[in-house]
Design an enzyme around this catalytic site. Structure first.
Site, mmCIF file in Angstrom:
data_model
loop_
_atom_site.group_PDB
_atom_site.id
_atom_site.type_symbol
_atom_site.label_atom_id
_atom_site.label_comp_id
_atom_site.label_asym_id
_atom_site.label_seq_id
_atom_site.Cartn_x
_atom_site.Cartn_y
_atom_site.Cartn_z
ATOM 1 N N GLU A 176 -4.812 3.934 2.500
ATOM 2 C CA GLU A 176 -4.882 2.556 2.928
ATOM 3 C C GLU A 176 -5.309 2.390 4.556
ATOM 4 O O GLU A 176 -4.864 3.376 5.198
ATOM 5 C CB GLU A 176 -3.810 2.042 2.744
ATOM 6 C CG GLU A 176 -4.042 0.468 2.569
ATOM 7 C CD GLU A 176 -2.591 -0.137 2.234
ATOM 8 O OE1 GLU A 176 -2.560 -0.572 0.910
ATOM 9 O OE2 GLU A 176 -1.857 -0.329 2.874
ATOM 10 N N HIS A 208 -0.217 -5.240 3.319
ATOM 11 C CA HIS A 208 0.862 -4.527 3.570
ATOM 12 C C HIS A 208 0.997 -4.558 5.076
ATOM 13 O O HIS A 208 0.042 -4.741 5.727
ATOM 14 C CB HIS A 208 0.824 -3.053 3.217
ATOM 15 C CG HIS A 208 0.666 -2.707 1.757
ATOM 16 N ND1 HIS A 208 -0.007 -2.048 1.157
ATOM 17 C CD2 HIS A 208 1.459 -3.348 0.826
ATOM 18 C CE1 HIS A 208 0.129 -2.102 -0.364
ATOM 19 N NE2 HIS A 208 0.969 -2.818 -0.361
ATOM 20 N N ARG A 215 -12.859 14.124 4.191
ATOM 21 C CA ARG A 215 -13.968 14.675 3.441
ATOM 22 C C ARG A 215 -14.486 16.045 4.335
ATOM 23 O O ARG A 215 -14.692 17.114 3.964
ATOM 24 C CB ARG A 215 -15.253 13.823 3.403
ATOM 25 C CG ARG A 215 -16.623 14.135 2.556
ATOM 26 C CD ARG A 215 -17.589 13.394 2.593
ATOM 27 N NE ARG A 215 -17.344 12.164 1.912
ATOM 28 C CZ ARG A 215 -17.476 10.763 2.394
ATOM 29 N NH1 ARG A 215 -17.533 10.647 3.669
ATOM 30 N NH2 ARG A 215 -17.138 9.624 1.829
ATOM 31 N N ALA A 274 -12.322 17.801 5.784
ATOM 32 C CA ALA A 274 -11.602 18.830 5.596
ATOM 33 C C ALA A 274 -11.348 19.460 4.355
ATOM 34 O O ALA A 274 -10.524 20.224 3.938
ATOM 35 C CB ALA A 274 -10.056 18.129 5.796
ATOM 36 N N PRO A 303 -14.836 10.260 -2.585
ATOM 37 C CA PRO A 303 -16.125 9.429 -3.306
ATOM 38 C C PRO A 303 -16.829 8.891 -2.151
ATOM 39 O O PRO A 303 -16.422 8.435 -1.118
ATOM 40 C CB PRO A 303 -15.495 8.667 -4.313
ATOM 41 C CG PRO A 303 -14.269 8.305 -3.862
ATOM 42 C CD PRO A 303 -13.858 9.644 -3.183
#
Ligand code: ACO
Ligand code: LMR
Length: 615
Positions: A231, A273, A293, A295, A300
């Site tokens: 998040e 949150h 990505r 790493a 997506p």
């Protein structure tokens, strides 16, 4: 159970708080998974002990309530989980209390808004003790086939549709509870299902992080791939990047960080949150997705193809022979709650009770269709209320006034009469209000106060059969039946009962007609010739006047007979005199009168010297 597992098929938990609905959802999940024992060991409810009734399949079971963590643990030492529904004010305190015990190993903190300082302290204690915290600000999570936390994963239908009743090969973790349900759905549609899934909670510092759970999944040989949802806000995802670099995470991980749209909004937007706010460029979803990505995480292009990436990853593992075949179990039906089945039109049942006088199911309850606020506004009075509840009619004013007159007149007749006497004796024996007035009420009958019904019956019968007064008296005498409503211990033709006079005068003035009163008075003319005390007494007067009233209100003979048969007429004496009994009870209690003992000199002791011998 291995260290990296939080729950198994025998895990049992305490629910902190009176969350019966959440507990029921846990039991329904257990039942669907064919668990042998319920996962809820008890409730911890400092406000009260006892038990709550819940369903186990179709059967009801009682689940104990304990006043404290200590008491709960002493009673159920095997329970090692606490699902803490305490509010943000007390959640930390009860969590620490449970952490300090030897028994509780995993605690779920559901509350939002628990102070960050407390959570950090809790996280430290848990780490030192090798224990697990999920939350705060979480819905929890589940381990399919084993254990479900509270309301996680939504409805039983959703759990069934996403096959959460049996384990798959995917370890799932997300920040958000709401998105975890969506995650379970996506995973179940594109893989063989969830092995474990949790929402760590949306606070800035959850007690356990996404990485903590991914590291557990990494160790678990049954988990073949991992799926996660991050998040916007915070740096938790960079911990994952670091762990991958350090080869602490090697299993395929499909992950998406939500909140990429934040870039289109002015800076520093706070999402739902507490932790969902980017304070720097690194905190943005875009930056975190890029880092993941880079790493080697399977990220997506957008949430749109998240499912596609999960499917591709799973299919590759399957093709490589790394996924074990699942023998699909057939989950049992979990019964639907009756209220839900009714609401959805699946069931109906005949009722066992019927009420035609009062309905309490609406916003305001009503007496025979008249809402009580209207009863008050329109001044129905006690007479009008009894009209609605007893007669089921909106009575004219004179009828209401007559009812109230009768009630006032019979309210009391001093301490000497049977009912008041009994009430007083009972009160003085130390009994309570109800017991004392009941002992008074039971004396109301054919000799005292309860002759109203009989009088209505006898005189109606005489008049309907057109018996002249003397003929009527002779017929009753021949049958050896005392005419109900005739005779008084004290009052006589020369010492009239004023109460009867008042009622008769009212009727003569307000009733359209009063044929039964006239008939009863003509009977009185004859009986008082024999003995002055054989007057139409208060019961008799009430009895005949109510028959006259009913006639004036257009009741026919048959309807009146039916009311006589059900004992309707005595009710007016009973309701009035009960007020007097209560008065006597309070009087005695106020006076603190001692136990009553009847004086010997008021008893005739006529005991033989010896009993008759029977041979
Ligand atoms: N019908 C016909 N004859 C009667 C009736 C009656 N209702 N009541 C008394 N008598 C006769 C008796 O048979 C007796 O006749 P006898 O001298 O030829 O033997 C005579 O009158 C005196 O009878 P007692 O029983 O001594 O009268 P007492 O004053 O004790 O009884 C009582 C009073 C109990 C009320 C009686 O009249 C009675 O049973 N009445 C019918 C029931 C009734 O109306 N009760 C309500 C009273 S009011 C109230 O409680 C609020
Ligand atoms: C009463 O109302 O209780 C009386 O009429 C009875 C009685 O015996 O005086």
């Amino acid at each position: 159970m291995e260290n990296y597992e939080l729950f198994d098929k025998n895990t049992t938990a305490f629910i902190y708080g009176s969350q019966q609905k959440a507990a029921q959802r846990m039991l329904d999940f257990d039942y669907l998974c064919k668990r042998e024992i319920p996962s809820v060991a008890g409730f911890i409810t400092p406000t009260g002990s006892g038990y709550f009734k819940l369903f186990w399949g179709t059967k009801e079971i009682s689940i104990p309530r304990y006043l404290s963590v200590k008491e709960a643990i002493a009673a159920k030492p095997k329970a090692d989980v606490m699902v803490n529904f305490a509010s943000e004010r007390s959640c930390a305190e009860s969590t620490i209390e449970a952490l300090e015990t030897d028994n509780i190993r995993t605690i779920v903190m559901i509350a939002e808004g628990v102070p960050q300082r407390d959570v950090r302290e809790i996280a430290k204690i848990a780490k030192d003790k090798g224990k697990w915290i999920i939350g705060p600000a979480t819905v929890g999570g589940l381990k399919p086939g084993c254990f479900k936390i509270g309301n996680a994963a939504g409805t039983i239908q959703n759990i069934r549709d996403t096959k959460l009743y049996r384990p798959g090969s995917v370890g799932f973790v997300s920040v958000s509870g709401g998105l975890s349900n969506e995650g379970y759905n996506i995973v179940s549609r594109n893989t063989d299902g969830i092995y474990e899934g949790y929402a760590v909670g949306g606070d800035v510092y959850p007690a356990t992080t996404l990485l903590d759970h991914l590291l557990r999944y990494e160790q678990n040989p049954k988990i073949k791939m991992m799926v996660a949802l991050g998040e916007v806000g915070g740096k938790a995802e960079y911990q994952i990047v670091q762990a991958i670099k350090e080869k602490k995470i090697t299993k395929p991980l499909v992950m998406w960080v939500t909140g990429t749209c934040a870039d289109m909004l002015p800076g520093g937007v706070q999402f739902g949150h507490a932790g969902a706010k980017a304070d720097s460029k690194d905190d943005t979803a875009k930056a975190k997705n890029a880092a993941l990505r880079a790493a080697g995480v399977i990220v997506p292009d957008s949430f749109e193809d998240y499912d596609q990436k999960i499917k591709e990853t799973y299919d590759k593992l399957k093709a490589a022979g790394k996924i074990d075949e699942i023998v699909e179990p057939t989950p049992p039906n979990v019964p639907m709650d009756y209220a839900q089945a009714v609401a959805e039109g699946f069931v109906r049942k005949p009722t066992n009770f019927i009420s035609t006088i009062c309905d309490e199911t609406g916003e305001i309850h009503n007496y025979c269709g008249v809402p009580i606020d209207q009863v008050i506004k329109e001044n129905y009075g006690i007479g009008g209320v009894l009209g609605l509840l007893w007669f089921k009619k909106k009575l004219p004013q004179y009828a209401r006034d007559f009812i109230e007159l009768v009630i006032q007149i019979v309210a009391d007749h001093g301490p000497a009469v049977s009912g008041a006497h009994n009430t007083i004796v009972t009160a003085r024996a130390g009994k309570n209000l109800i017991e004392s007035i009941v002992s008074g009420i039971v004396t109301i009958g054919p000799r005292f106060g309860g002759a109203v019904n009989g009088a209505a019956n006898h005189f109606s019968w005489g008049l309907q059969n057109k018996l002249a007064p003397r003929e009527f008296i002779d017929t009753m005498k021949k049958k050896n039946v005392r005419i109900q409503g005739i005779g008084h211990r004290i009052h006589s033709i020369d010492n009239p009962d004023e109460r009867c006079e008042i009622m008769m005068n009212f009727a003569k003035e307000h009733f359209p007609k009063h044929p039964l009163l006239d008939y009863a008075l003509s009977v009185q003319d004859v009986t008082t010739m024999k003995k002055g005390t054989l007057i139409l007494n208060v019961d008799g007067t009430i009895g005949v006047l109510f028959v006259d009233l009913l006639k004036s209100l257009h009741y026919n003979d048959e309807e009146i007979k039916e009311m006589i048969d059900m004992g309707f007429f005595n009710a007016f004496f009973i309701i009035g005199r009960t007020m007097g009994f209560m008065g006597h009870y309070f009087d005695q209690k106020r006076l603190k009168t001692p136990l009553y003992r009847h004086p010997w000199d008021d008893i005739l002791y006529d005991v033989p010297d010896k009993p008759e011998e029977v041979k």
